[in-house]
Scaffold this motif. Structure first.
Motif, PDB file in Angstrom:
ATOM      1  N   GLU A 220       0.808  -1.221   0.000  1.00  0.00           N
ATOM      2  CA  GLU A 220       0.000   0.000   0.000  1.00  0.00           C
ATOM      3  C   GLU A 220       0.841   1.272   0.000  1.00  0.00           C
ATOM      4  O   GLU A 220       0.337   2.350  -0.290  1.00  0.00           O
ATOM      5  N   THR A 221       2.108   1.156   0.333  1.00  0.00           N
ATOM      6  CA  THR A 221       2.943   2.347   0.493  1.00  0.00           C
ATOM      7  C   THR A 221       3.505   2.815  -0.843  1.00  0.00           C
ATOM      8  O   THR A 221       4.240   2.091  -1.507  1.00  0.00           O
ATOM      9  N   GLY A 222       3.132   4.056  -1.207  1.00  0.00           N
ATOM     10  CA  GLY A 222       3.683   4.638  -2.415  1.00  0.00           C
ATOM     11  C   GLY A 222       4.777   5.645  -2.132  1.00  0.00           C
ATOM     12  O   GLY A 222       5.565   5.983  -3.000  1.00  0.00           O
ATOM     13  N   ALA A 310      -4.906   7.701  -2.295  1.00  0.00           N
ATOM     14  CA  ALA A 310      -3.740   8.125  -3.072  1.00  0.00           C
ATOM     15  C   ALA A 310      -4.004   9.473  -3.719  1.00  0.00           C
ATOM     16  O   ALA A 310      -5.067   9.714  -4.296  1.00  0.00           O
ATOM     17  N   LYS A 311      -3.015  10.356  -3.629  1.00  0.00           N
ATOM     18  CA  LYS A 311      -3.137  11.690  -4.218  1.00  0.00           C
ATOM     19  C   LYS A 311      -2.794  11.702  -5.704  1.00  0.00           C
ATOM     20  O   LYS A 311      -3.102  12.657  -6.408  1.00  0.00           O
ATOM     21  N   SER A 316      -0.209   9.960   0.064  1.00  0.00           N
ATOM     22  CA  SER A 316      -1.602   9.682   0.410  1.00  0.00           C
ATOM     23  C   SER A 316      -2.170  10.784   1.296  1.00  0.00           C
ATOM     24  O   SER A 316      -1.424  11.457   2.023  1.00  0.00           O
ATOM     25  N   ALA A 317      -3.468  10.958   1.225  1.00  0.00           N
ATOM     26  CA  ALA A 317      -4.189  11.871   2.119  1.00  0.00           C
ATOM     27  C   ALA A 317      -4.896  11.037   3.174  1.00  0.00           C
ATOM     28  O   ALA A 317      -5.576  10.054   2.852  1.00  0.00           O
ATOM     29  N   GLN A 331     -11.508  15.023  -4.318  1.00  0.00           N
ATOM     30  CA  GLN A 331     -10.446  15.940  -4.700  1.00  0.00           C
ATOM     31  C   GLN A 331      -9.332  15.253  -5.488  1.00  0.00           C
ATOM     32  O   GLN A 331      -8.897  15.757  -6.531  1.00  0.00           O
ATOM     33  N   TYR A 332      -8.920  14.088  -5.008  1.00  0.00           N
ATOM     34  CA  TYR A 332      -7.728  13.466  -5.598  1.00  0.00           C
ATOM     35  C   TYR A 332      -8.035  12.376  -6.624  1.00  0.00           C
ATOM     36  O   TYR A 332      -7.225  12.133  -7.516  1.00  0.00           O
TER      37      TYR A 332
END
Length: 337
Positions: A220-222, A310-311, A316-317, A331-332
């Protein structure tokens, strides 16, 4: 012939033999310091345990060293080091002398290759990398994952997630199972160290649960800076019994059916790895987590967030409420104000 003549002849013969020996020794010493002629820039040979020095000399000549195998063997013998030659895989390069060759064999300076296991890879992907690795002896292609774990002394333990992502060096001729064993031990060390350092608030019940959560965090980590917060979100969800709702686990459960497009029907179809339809952790890891993901799983960042999106730039937000999350999605993801 008088006795005096016989004595003189004997002395002359002794002197001649001595001079010849010196000449032979001098030419021999000159030869061991001259570059060997070779058919290629690099000549490779695998010396097996139990091979005689004569056989080793013949192997080098057969592989492409252009000299007499008898002469090479005599050099091994004359050096007094022939019994110190070690088994292994070796590379001889252009410009090397007989002296260099023997020094390499005695020291055991084997030629090394590497195979890399990347964070986030599945065990299936790692097996593909092993199968393509240069000079690695293949012993597991016909074995199932369960059979591989049995070979490694871990019967009944799922293979997924059990191997630590790293670059592993090996001597050419080594086996794939030997590399796997090293990666397995490395993961055991990293996982045990992470579990020993777990935070007081962690609700995970075992190192295996930490490994499973770490694999989800890894996928999950970008953006590296978000890793601890992502682990915090999933830890919060586990604590209150909220479904993890993580797409990578659903994709893992789809296996070869996943075509790169995750559909709504996929999220609604129950499998053991569908964290939308089932609460708690999936039954096994879904990938190979690295050290940072392991530490994030057992030391998540303190946060009230229950959601993240994910932005589009790798970050990430994070949101504490569903309404905040929906605004972030608009928004994203949907590009709405």
């Amino acid at each position: 012939m008088s006795l005096k003549s016989i004595v003189r002849l004997g002395r002359a013969l002794i002197l001649l033999v001595a001079v010849a020996a010196l000449a032979l020794g001098g030419s021999g010493w000159w030869w061991v310091q001259q570059p060997l002629a070779m058919r290629a820039d690099v000549v490779e040979v695998s010396v097996e345990a139990g091979q005689t020095p004569r056989e080793v000399a013949r192997e080098w000549v057969n592989a492409g060293v252009q000299t007499s195998p008898w002469l090479l063997y005599q050099w091994f013998r004359w050096s007094g080091q022939s019994k110190q030659i070690r088994a292994g895989s070796y590379e001889l390069r252009t410009g090397s002398t007989p002296q260099d060759l023997l020094r390499m064999l005695v020291r055991g300076d084997e030629s090394l290759a590497t195979v890399k296991l990347i964070e986030g890879w599945t065990f299936k992907r790692f097996r593909q990398e092993l199968a393509a690795a240069d000079g690695l002896k293949q012993t597991i292609p016909t074995l199932s994952d369960d059979a591989v774990m049995l070979e490694l002394g871990m019967p009944g333990v799922p293979a997924e997630g059990r191997f630590f992502p790293d670059t592993y060096s090996y001597a050419k001729g080594s086996t794939d199972i030997a590399v796997l064993r090293r990666a397995l031990r490395a993961m055991d060390r990293q996982l045990n160290a992470a579990w020993a350092a777990r935070g007081a608030e962690v609700t995970l019940k075992s190192p295996q649960e930490a490994l499973i959560l770490a694999s989800i965090v890894e996928k999950e980590t970008g953006h590296e800076a978000d890793r601890g917060l992502i682990a915090g979100v999933f830890s919060n969800r586990l604590r209150i019994g909220m479904p993890l709702q993580t797409d990578p686990s659903v994709i893992y459960g789809l296996g070869d059916r996943f075509d790169g497009n995750l559909r709504k029907i996929d999220l609604q179809t129950d499998t053991a790895f569908n964290t939308y339809t089932r609460r708690g952790l999936p039954p096994t890891p879904i990938a190979m987590p690295g050290k940072a993901a392991l530490m994030a799983a057992v030391q998540p960042n303190p946060t009230k967030a229950l959601y993240f999106v994910a932005k589009g730039d790798g970050t990430s937000a994070f949101s504490a409420t569903l309404s905040e999350h929906n605004r972030a999605v608009n928004q994203y993801q949907r590009k709405r104000p």
